[in-house]
Design an enzyme around this catalytic site. Structure first.
Site, PDB file in Angstrom:
ATOM      1  N   SER A 142      33.085  46.362  38.713  1.00 55.18           N
ATOM      2  CA  SER A 142      34.452  46.446  39.218  1.00 55.18           C
ATOM      3  C   SER A 142      34.417  46.883  40.682  1.00 55.18           C
ATOM      4  O   SER A 142      33.432  46.630  41.391  1.00 55.18           O
ATOM      5  CB  SER A 142      35.247  47.430  38.337  1.00 55.18           C
ATOM      6  OG  SER A 142      36.599  47.444  38.726  1.00 55.18           O
ATOM      7  N   LYS A 160      40.337  42.851  40.135  1.00 58.79           N
ATOM      8  CA  LYS A 160      39.496  43.944  39.627  1.00 58.79           C
ATOM      9  C   LYS A 160      40.271  44.846  38.654  1.00 58.79           C
ATOM     10  O   LYS A 160      39.672  45.409  37.733  1.00 58.79           O
ATOM     11  CB  LYS A 160      38.918  44.763  40.786  1.00 58.79           C
ATOM     12  CG  LYS A 160      37.923  43.996  41.653  1.00 58.79           C
ATOM     13  CD  LYS A 160      36.655  43.610  40.906  1.00 58.79           C
ATOM     14  CE  LYS A 160      35.565  43.116  41.858  1.00 58.79           C
ATOM     15  NZ  LYS A 160      34.326  42.716  41.172  1.00 58.79           N
TER      16      LYS A 160
HETATM   17  C1  HXC Z   1      41.635  33.675  54.360  1.00 58.21           C
HETATM   18  C2  HXC Z   1      40.214  32.437  53.040  1.00 58.21           C
HETATM   19  C3  HXC Z   1      39.072  33.091  53.591  1.00 58.21           C
HETATM   20  C4  HXC Z   1      39.329  34.083  54.592  1.00 58.21           C
HETATM   21  C5  HXC Z   1      38.386  31.655  52.102  1.00 58.21           C
HETATM   22  N1  HXC Z   1      39.722  31.574  52.147  1.00 58.21           N
HETATM   23  N2  HXC Z   1      37.954  32.586  52.981  1.00 58.21           N
HETATM   24  N3  HXC Z   1      41.467  32.730  53.413  1.00 58.21           N
HETATM   25  N4  HXC Z   1      40.621  34.340  54.938  1.00 58.21           N
HETATM   26  N5  HXC Z   1      38.310  34.726  55.182  1.00 58.21           N
HETATM   27  C6  HXC Z   1      40.549  30.642  51.396  1.00 58.21           C
HETATM   28  C7  HXC Z   1      40.296  29.210  51.828  1.00 58.21           C
HETATM   29  O1  HXC Z   1      41.053  28.861  52.974  1.00 58.21           O
HETATM   30  C8  HXC Z   1      40.756  28.456  50.591  1.00 58.21           C
HETATM   31  O2  HXC Z   1      42.151  28.352  50.553  1.00 58.21           O
HETATM   32  C9  HXC Z   1      40.355  29.359  49.455  1.00 58.21           C
HETATM   33  O3  HXC Z   1      40.218  30.682  50.007  1.00 58.21           O
HETATM   34  C10 HXC Z   1      39.043  28.953  48.876  1.00 58.21           C
HETATM   35  O4  HXC Z   1      38.071  28.935  49.897  1.00 58.21           O
HETATM   36  P1  HXC Z   1      36.723  28.109  49.766  1.00 58.21           P
HETATM   37  O5  HXC Z   1      35.880  28.419  50.933  1.00 58.21           O
HETATM   38  O6  HXC Z   1      37.040  26.692  49.477  1.00 58.21           O
HETATM   39  O7  HXC Z   1      36.137  28.693  48.423  1.00 58.21           O
HETATM   40  P2  HXC Z   1      34.682  28.859  47.931  1.00 58.21           P
HETATM   41  O8  HXC Z   1      33.707  28.096  48.776  1.00 58.21           O
HETATM   42  O9  HXC Z   1      34.720  28.530  46.495  1.00 58.21           O
HETATM   43  O10 HXC Z   1      34.344  30.401  48.103  1.00 58.21           O
HETATM   44  C11 HXC Z   1      35.082  31.259  48.918  1.00 58.21           C
HETATM   45  C12 HXC Z   1      34.757  32.690  48.610  1.00 58.21           C
HETATM   46  C13 HXC Z   1      33.506  33.046  49.381  1.00 58.21           C
HETATM   47  C14 HXC Z   1      34.448  32.889  47.142  1.00 58.21           C
HETATM   48  C15 HXC Z   1      35.939  33.496  48.962  1.00 58.21           C
HETATM   49  O11 HXC Z   1      33.687  32.772  50.729  1.00 58.21           O
HETATM   50  C16 HXC Z   1      33.181  34.509  49.201  1.00 58.21           C
HETATM   51  O12 HXC Z   1      33.817  35.306  48.612  1.00 58.21           O
HETATM   52  N6  HXC Z   1      32.125  34.950  49.706  1.00 58.21           N
HETATM   53  C17 HXC Z   1      31.889  36.397  49.765  1.00 58.21           C
HETATM   54  C18 HXC Z   1      31.181  36.922  48.636  1.00 58.21           C
HETATM   55  C19 HXC Z   1      31.266  38.443  48.715  1.00 58.21           C
HETATM   56  O13 HXC Z   1      31.677  39.027  49.674  1.00 58.21           O
HETATM   57  N7  HXC Z   1      30.870  39.085  47.647  1.00 58.21           N
HETATM   58  C20 HXC Z   1      30.880  40.542  47.599  1.00 58.21           C
HETATM   59  C21 HXC Z   1      32.216  41.001  47.146  1.00 58.21           C
HETATM   60  S1  HXC Z   1      32.228  42.740  47.165  1.00 58.21           S
HETATM   61  P3  HXC Z   1      42.925  26.971  50.964  1.00 58.21           P
HETATM   62  O14 HXC Z   1      44.375  27.319  50.833  1.00 58.21           O
HETATM   63  O15 HXC Z   1      42.510  26.687  52.368  1.00 58.21           O
HETATM   64  O16 HXC Z   1      42.475  25.952  49.990  1.00 58.21           O
HETATM   65  C22 HXC Z   1      33.655  43.204  46.534  1.00 58.21           C
HETATM   66  C23 HXC Z   1      33.862  44.646  46.264  1.00 58.21           C
HETATM   67  C24 HXC Z   1      33.965  45.452  47.506  1.00 58.21           C
HETATM   68  O17 HXC Z   1      34.462  42.437  46.240  1.00 58.21           O
HETATM   69  C25 HXC Z   1      34.114  46.938  47.216  1.00 58.21           C
HETATM   70  C26 HXC Z   1      34.178  47.744  48.478  1.00 58.21           C
HETATM   71  C27 HXC Z   1      34.292  49.211  48.310  1.00 58.21           C
END
Ligand code: HXC
Length: 269
Positions: A142, A160
């Protein structure tokens, strides 16, 4: 860190286990003697993680996107064919980016809910038939966003919060089957993709973390791995339905860090 766990003759499977916190967990299980399977959607990451895990013991890497329930089912079947029933299952695949809710497309919101929440459901539901009968541990990853509202994190907060409740409900439903279900809520962990996206970099980020975290430092992937090993072990045999923070005592006080990161990142867009 010297706490010793013995996972020899056990199979640990980690979804999202090719990078960051989840890779740290997978490596810890491997070092403790487990046969380990990791799954993620990127072939290059899978290959790299499988090589690392194979150097430690019996490692297997598989490609699947947790949004695709059939791909999840296929990965589980392949893992069990190679390594036997699953003793410990970690569901940790996650997506995240900073975005103001008013400018977030519905698809952007949905993509994170699909990975974090629906993906966790796919993993759990498809895995049930493959878990070690009578004694298995299912661990969701989470985040503090599950209980603390954080600006620019509407998608992650919603997803989450659902993950926490999914853990609690499955603990109720699957306890009689001998499946313990818990969630780990990591605080700021150094060197992870999440921190690259959510914390200001360099000394500014480090100073904010020192302010917010009573223990005065960022966590390490090993801090989380130790908790994952505990929850996966018999030592946690009476723990189920718990969401456990591993955050240096920050208790979710991470909003200023995210606001500061967003201030930098969103101004540029
Ligand atoms: C705004 C965004 C964006 C951004 C993607 N989108 N990145 N919108 N700002 N930076 C939008 C896109 O425009 C699109 O919408 C939709 O999200 C899907 O994007 P895609 O790139 O087509 O999706 P996909 O390739 O499937 O994957 C995207 C993603 C990936 C899953 C969001 O980029 C990602 O998350 N990577 C990071 C992984 C990560 O950080 N993992 C750790 C998480 S840690 P539209 O409308 O254009 O179709 C965590 C906990 C943190 O979560 C705790 C801290 C204390």
């Amino acid at each position: 860190m010297n706490v010793q766990f013995d996972f020899s003759s056990r199979h640990a499977m980690v979804f999202g286990g090719t990078t960051g916190i989840n890779l740290g967990i997978a490596q810890a299980y491997a070092r403790a003697g487990a046969r380990v399977t990791v799954v993620s959607r990127k072939q290059a990451n899978v290959d790299a993680a499988a090589a690392t895990l194979s150097a430690l013991g019996l490692g297997l890497g598989l490609v699947a996107d947790v949004r695709d329930e059939q791909a999840v089912a296929a990965a589980l079947a392949q893992a069990v064919a190679a390594h036997g029933p699953i003793d410990v299952l970690v569901s940790g695949a996650a997506g995240n980016f900073l975005a103001p809710a008013a400018q977030m497309s519905a698809n952007a919101f949905k993509v994170v809910v699909d990975i974090d929440l629906l993906g966790s459901f796919h993993v759990a539901r498809q895995a049930l038939q493959h878990l070690r009968q009578g004694a298995a541990s299912l661990i969701f990853i989470s985040a503090p966003q599950s209980t603390v509202p954080m600006a620019y994190q509407a998608h992650v907060c919603a997803a989450k919060a659902g993950v926490d409740q999914l853990a609690r409900v499955l603990a109720l439903e699957w306890g009689a089957l001998g499946v313990r279900v818990n969630a780990i809520s990591p605080g700021p962990i150094e060197g992870t993709e999440g921190m690259r996206r959510l914390a200001p970099q360099g000394e500014e980020g480090a100073a904010l973390v020192r302010q917010m975290v009573p223990l005065g430092r960022m966590g390490t992937t090993d801090d989380i791995a130790q908790l994952a090993m505990f929850l996966g072990s018999d030592a946690a045999g009476y723990i189920s339905g718990a969401v456990i923070a591993c955050d240096g005592g920050a208790q979710g006080q991470l909003s200023p860090m995210i606001l500061a990161a967003a201030d930098g990142a969103l101004k540029k867009t």
